[in-house]
Design an enzyme around this catalytic site. Sequence first.
Site, PDB file in Angstrom:
ATOM      1  N   HIS A 230      -7.442  -3.181  -2.350  1.00 54.22           N
ATOM      2  CA  HIS A 230      -7.582  -3.940  -4.401  1.00 54.22           C
ATOM      3  C   HIS A 230      -5.186  -4.367  -4.307  1.00 54.22           C
ATOM      4  O   HIS A 230      -4.522  -3.203  -3.488  1.00 54.22           O
ATOM      5  CB  HIS A 230      -7.238  -3.138  -4.976  1.00 54.22           C
ATOM      6  N   ASP A 232      -2.628  -3.133  -7.206  1.00 54.96           N
ATOM      7  CA  ASP A 232      -2.536  -3.248  -8.514  1.00 54.96           C
ATOM      8  C   ASP A 232      -1.900  -3.961  -9.786  1.00 54.96           C
ATOM      9  O   ASP A 232      -1.063  -4.634  -9.268  1.00 54.96           O
ATOM     10  CB  ASP A 232      -1.891  -1.485  -8.407  1.00 54.96           C
ATOM     11  N   HIS A 287      -3.674  -2.750  -0.728  1.00 54.11           N
ATOM     12  CA  HIS A 287      -3.902  -1.754   0.470  1.00 54.11           C
ATOM     13  C   HIS A 287      -5.447  -0.801  -0.598  1.00 54.11           C
ATOM     14  O   HIS A 287      -6.185  -1.615  -0.973  1.00 54.11           O
ATOM     15  CB  HIS A 287      -3.002  -0.865  -0.501  1.00 54.11           C
ATOM     16  N   ARG A 297      -9.497  15.146  -0.223  1.00 51.77           N
ATOM     17  CA  ARG A 297      -8.181  14.121  -0.389  1.00 51.77           C
ATOM     18  C   ARG A 297      -7.863  14.471  -2.162  1.00 51.77           C
ATOM     19  O   ARG A 297      -9.586  13.333  -2.573  1.00 51.77           O
ATOM     20  CB  ARG A 297      -8.126  13.407   0.609  1.00 51.77           C
TER      21      ARG A 297
END
Length: 352
Positions: A230, A232, A287, A297
Amino acid sequence: MNPTMESQTQAFNHLLPLDFDNVSTLPDSYAWSTTTLPSDDPCHCTINDRKTSLPVIDIGEPGAYDLVRHACEKWGAFQVINHGVPLSLFRETEFQTRRLFSLPTERKLLVARPPSGFIGYGSARISPFYPKLMWSEGFGMKGSPVELARKLWPQDHAKFCEVMERWQAEMKTMCDKIVGIMLGSLGLTHEDDMKWFEPKNGCDQTQCVLQLNSYPVCPDPNRAMGLAPHTDTSLITLLNQCNINGLQVYQDGAGWVPVEPVEGALVVNVGDLMQIVSNGKFKSVLHRAVVNNTCHRVSTAFFLGPPSDAEVSPLRKLVDSTHPPLYQPVTGNEYVQLKYKVFNKVLESIRL
Ligand SMILES: C=C1C[C@]23C[C@H]1CC[C@H]2[C@@]12CCC[C@@](C)(C(=O)O1)[C@H]2[C@@H]3C(=O)O
Ligand SMILES: O=C(O)CCC(=O)C(=O)O
Ligand SMILES: [Fe+2]
């Protein structure tokens, strides 16, 4: 299952994450085959040599402007170091983020995000645009998280709120500084060109969201996707990847390039609205986040939005007869609404 029930379950799955701790094999709905992936496979990484790694920029250096401009044109992203945000606050923010996601599922569901909202616990908003589900959960807040935090920890929410508010304040200051450098690098000056950015009526009305992300240990990371590709929906995003691999940026020619974790660094993403403001000079970066089978994570993403009443359009100084405006003016709200209707076609849809 009848068709109505099935589509309801699917809608529900797109909103609420799995109870990841109780899953030992990857369910089919989470298995991304090569055909559901926009590129070859989720863990395929380009070998990281100097030429193909995201620039790490010391923003205290005099050469920073040129490096920032180059990074925003070539990558749509970079990492910043020497920014002055204390490492102790990075650690406290990570600690509180882990504390939230380690709560039992039924507790987290008390603050579930509404389907078209940003605030609260749930899957990423982009989930319905992909056929498979993502191996992640998120928590969004705008300013003080106290109302939700009180539900999560009836007795014990003060520290969480204090740390998240401090982090947002630091990220906002840093965003203003970085946007100043980015626009300055294009020859724009603060006095004439960045006025629309300033707080109006004495109060700062920029719309910022802090999103905490969690990617639990995954039994089959090569077939799973943490956060699907996607761009941002922000002017810029400041991301703390908490010193753990997982973020990848897409670069034409190079493919998916892992962003090497640098302790105490912030990853800066050019968002869609900055692409508009810069009249296409800066590109919003595609990204994604991949997962692993060894460590849980977490990351935090601070999205800088424009003041709610501001029209976002290519800055006048960047437009002339040889560089006509490329995008129609939109407000931040209109843009987000449009994005979650047409997703990755949104910039095209407002192109002049
Ligand atoms: C201000 C923003 C930015 C949002 C929407 C809203 C709050 C939550 C953000 C995220 C966070 C996770 C990835 C993303 C893609 C998602 O699904 O939700 C982001 C999205 C966007 O950048 O579009
Ligand atoms: O977790 C990451 O590294 C990426 C998060 C992200 O892209 C987002 O929250 O928009
Ligand atoms: Fe993102």
